[in-house]
Design a protein around this motif. Structure first.
Motif, mmCIF file in Angstrom:
data_model
loop_
_atom_site.group_PDB
_atom_site.id
_atom_site.type_symbol
_atom_site.label_atom_id
_atom_site.label_comp_id
_atom_site.label_asym_id
_atom_site.label_seq_id
_atom_site.Cartn_x
_atom_site.Cartn_y
_atom_site.Cartn_z
ATOM 1 N N MET A 124 -8.233 15.629 11.932
ATOM 2 C CA MET A 124 -7.551 14.203 11.382
ATOM 3 C C MET A 124 -8.327 13.134 12.049
ATOM 4 S SD MET A 124 -3.448 13.774 11.412
ATOM 5 C CE MET A 124 -2.906 14.821 12.799
ATOM 6 N N HIS A 125 -8.407 12.224 11.144
ATOM 7 C CA HIS A 125 -9.182 10.734 11.458
ATOM 8 C C HIS A 125 -8.170 9.729 12.043
ATOM 9 C CE1 HIS A 125 -12.104 13.037 9.111
ATOM 10 N NE2 HIS A 125 -13.052 12.228 9.603
ATOM 11 N N GLN A 126 -8.429 8.840 12.880
ATOM 12 C CA GLN A 126 -7.834 7.481 13.353
ATOM 13 C C GLN A 126 -8.192 6.676 12.095
ATOM 14 O OE1 GLN A 126 -5.655 7.897 15.421
ATOM 15 N NE2 GLN A 126 -5.882 9.924 15.562
ATOM 16 N N PHE A 127 -7.303 6.241 10.997
ATOM 17 C CA PHE A 127 -7.654 5.360 10.147
ATOM 18 C C PHE A 127 -7.895 4.126 10.566
ATOM 19 C CE2 PHE A 127 -2.910 5.080 9.942
ATOM 20 C CZ PHE A 127 -2.773 3.976 9.715
ATOM 21 N N LYS A 128 -7.089 3.431 11.485
ATOM 22 C CA LYS A 128 -7.199 2.299 12.027
ATOM 23 C C LYS A 128 -8.787 1.937 12.660
ATOM 24 C CE LYS A 128 -2.288 1.739 13.015
ATOM 25 N NZ LYS A 128 -1.341 1.614 13.862
ATOM 26 N N SER A 141 -4.491 11.495 7.128
ATOM 27 C CA SER A 141 -3.668 12.343 8.003
ATOM 28 C C SER A 141 -3.915 13.612 7.654
ATOM 29 C CB SER A 141 -2.269 11.872 7.795
ATOM 30 O OG SER A 141 -1.786 11.966 6.322
ATOM 31 N N ARG A 142 -4.249 14.133 6.589
ATOM 32 C CA ARG A 142 -4.721 15.231 5.872
ATOM 33 C C ARG A 142 -5.514 16.295 6.917
ATOM 34 N NH1 ARG A 142 -0.575 15.613 1.997
ATOM 35 N NH2 ARG A 142 -0.445 13.544 1.434
ATOM 36 N N ASN A 143 -5.180 17.563 6.986
ATOM 37 C CA ASN A 143 -5.830 18.766 7.867
ATOM 38 C C ASN A 143 -7.192 18.995 7.605
ATOM 39 O OD1 ASN A 143 -3.431 18.696 9.695
ATOM 40 N ND2 ASN A 143 -2.482 19.961 8.687
ATOM 41 N N PHE A 150 -9.113 15.075 2.540
ATOM 42 C CA PHE A 150 -9.154 13.496 2.749
ATOM 43 C C PHE A 150 -10.110 12.924 1.878
ATOM 44 C CE2 PHE A 150 -10.953 10.624 6.423
ATOM 45 C CZ PHE A 150 -10.413 9.618 5.783
ATOM 46 N N ALA A 151 -11.182 13.857 1.647
ATOM 47 C CA ALA A 151 -12.208 13.396 0.354
ATOM 48 C C ALA A 151 -11.311 13.179 -0.774
ATOM 49 C CB ALA A 151 -13.196 14.378 0.125
ATOM 50 N N ARG A 152 -10.294 13.943 -1.304
ATOM 51 C CA ARG A 152 -9.519 13.652 -2.697
ATOM 52 C C ARG A 152 -8.820 12.168 -2.450
ATOM 53 N NH1 ARG A 152 -4.369 14.800 -3.961
ATOM 54 N NH2 ARG A 152 -3.913 15.827 -2.222
ATOM 55 N N PHE A 153 -8.304 12.011 -1.313
ATOM 56 C CA PHE A 153 -7.593 10.661 -1.168
ATOM 57 C C PHE A 153 -8.632 9.528 -1.124
ATOM 58 C CE2 PHE A 153 -4.111 13.123 0.034
ATOM 59 C CZ PHE A 153 -2.902 12.468 -0.427
ATOM 60 N N LEU A 154 -9.860 9.773 -0.764
ATOM 61 C CA LEU A 154 -10.900 8.627 -0.867
ATOM 62 C C LEU A 154 -11.477 8.698 -2.264
ATOM 63 C CD1 LEU A 154 -13.095 9.693 2.442
ATOM 64 C CD2 LEU A 154 -11.525 7.854 2.101
ATOM 65 N N GLU A 155 -11.257 9.494 -2.819
ATOM 66 C CA GLU A 155 -11.801 9.375 -4.440
ATOM 67 C C GLU A 155 -10.646 8.634 -5.284
ATOM 68 O OE1 GLU A 155 -12.670 12.555 -8.112
ATOM 69 O OE2 GLU A 155 -12.652 13.357 -6.226
ATOM 70 N N ILE A 156 -9.684 8.886 -4.606
ATOM 71 C CA ILE A 156 -8.370 8.340 -5.350
ATOM 72 C C ILE A 156 -8.678 6.471 -5.088
ATOM 73 C CG2 ILE A 156 -5.880 7.618 -5.211
ATOM 74 C CD1 ILE A 156 -5.638 10.747 -4.670
ATOM 75 N N ALA A 157 -8.845 6.274 -3.655
ATOM 76 C CA ALA A 157 -9.114 4.854 -3.343
ATOM 77 C C ALA A 157 -10.326 4.180 -4.180
ATOM 78 C CB ALA A 157 -9.372 5.027 -1.752
ATOM 79 N N ILE A 158 -11.217 4.966 -4.362
ATOM 80 C CA ILE A 158 -12.474 4.430 -5.184
ATOM 81 C C ILE A 158 -12.157 4.158 -6.548
ATOM 82 C CG2 ILE A 158 -14.393 5.176 -6.262
ATOM 83 C CD1 ILE A 158 -15.278 6.900 -3.472
ATOM 84 N N GLY A 159 -11.026 5.068 -7.203
ATOM 85 C CA GLY A 159 -10.643 4.708 -8.399
ATOM 86 C C GLY A 159 -9.884 3.639 -8.434
ATOM 87 N N SER A 160 -8.940 3.305 -7.480
ATOM 88 C CA SER A 160 -8.370 2.173 -7.316
ATOM 89 C C SER A 160 -9.196 0.721 -7.317
ATOM 90 C CB SER A 160 -7.257 2.118 -6.206
ATOM 91 O OG SER A 160 -6.497 2.973 -6.264
ATOM 92 N N ALA A 161 -10.474 0.994 -6.529
ATOM 93 C CA ALA A 161 -11.226 -0.149 -6.370
ATOM 94 C C ALA A 161 -11.725 -0.374 -7.868
ATOM 95 C CB ALA A 161 -12.397 0.072 -5.428
#
Length: 116
Positions: A1-5, A55-57, A62-73
């Motif tokens: 897990m990464h500390q997103f903050k 928060s993903r294990n 995590f990469a999938r959620f980053l891909e979604i973030a890029i799509g939102s961008a």
């Protein structure tokens, strides 16, 4: 897990989101349920997906959620350009925001590549 903050991409995307809220506060009130809502929701989605993905294990999740973030961008970029076309944002502000967004997108994409 990464500390997103602690992630620079999260910090920059959060700042970007605040800028979107500020700029859309000057849009015509009849756009409250149109482009204002769309821009705000899509901009909030960027740091939100970075945070949720952290928060993903697994790095793959995590990469999938980053891909979604890029799509939102990309969604936000399109909406900014439409807002500019409609005269809701001046050219200088459009360039400033799209440059910020491009930096966030590139950073997120590079970070995503390290997870795969």
């Amino acid at each position: 897990m990464h500390q997103f903050k602690e992630l620079l991409i999260w910090k920059k995307s959060r700042l970007f989101c605040s800028k979107i809220y500020n700029v859309t506060s000057t849009f015509p009130s009849e756009e409250k349920f149109g482009i204002i809502n769309q821009l705000r929701r899509a901009s909030v989605s960027i740091p939100s997906n970075i945070a949720e993905g952290s928060s993903r294990n697994s790095n793959k999740d995590f990469a999938r959620f980053l891909e979604i973030a890029i799509g939102s961008a990309y969604e936000v970029e399109t909406q900014l350009l439409i807002s500019s076309d409609l005269g809701f944002i001046n050219e200088e502000k459009t360039i400033e925001l799209t440059n910020m967004l491009e930096e966030i997108t590139k950073m997120t994409s590079r970070f995503r590549a390290t997870l795969l």
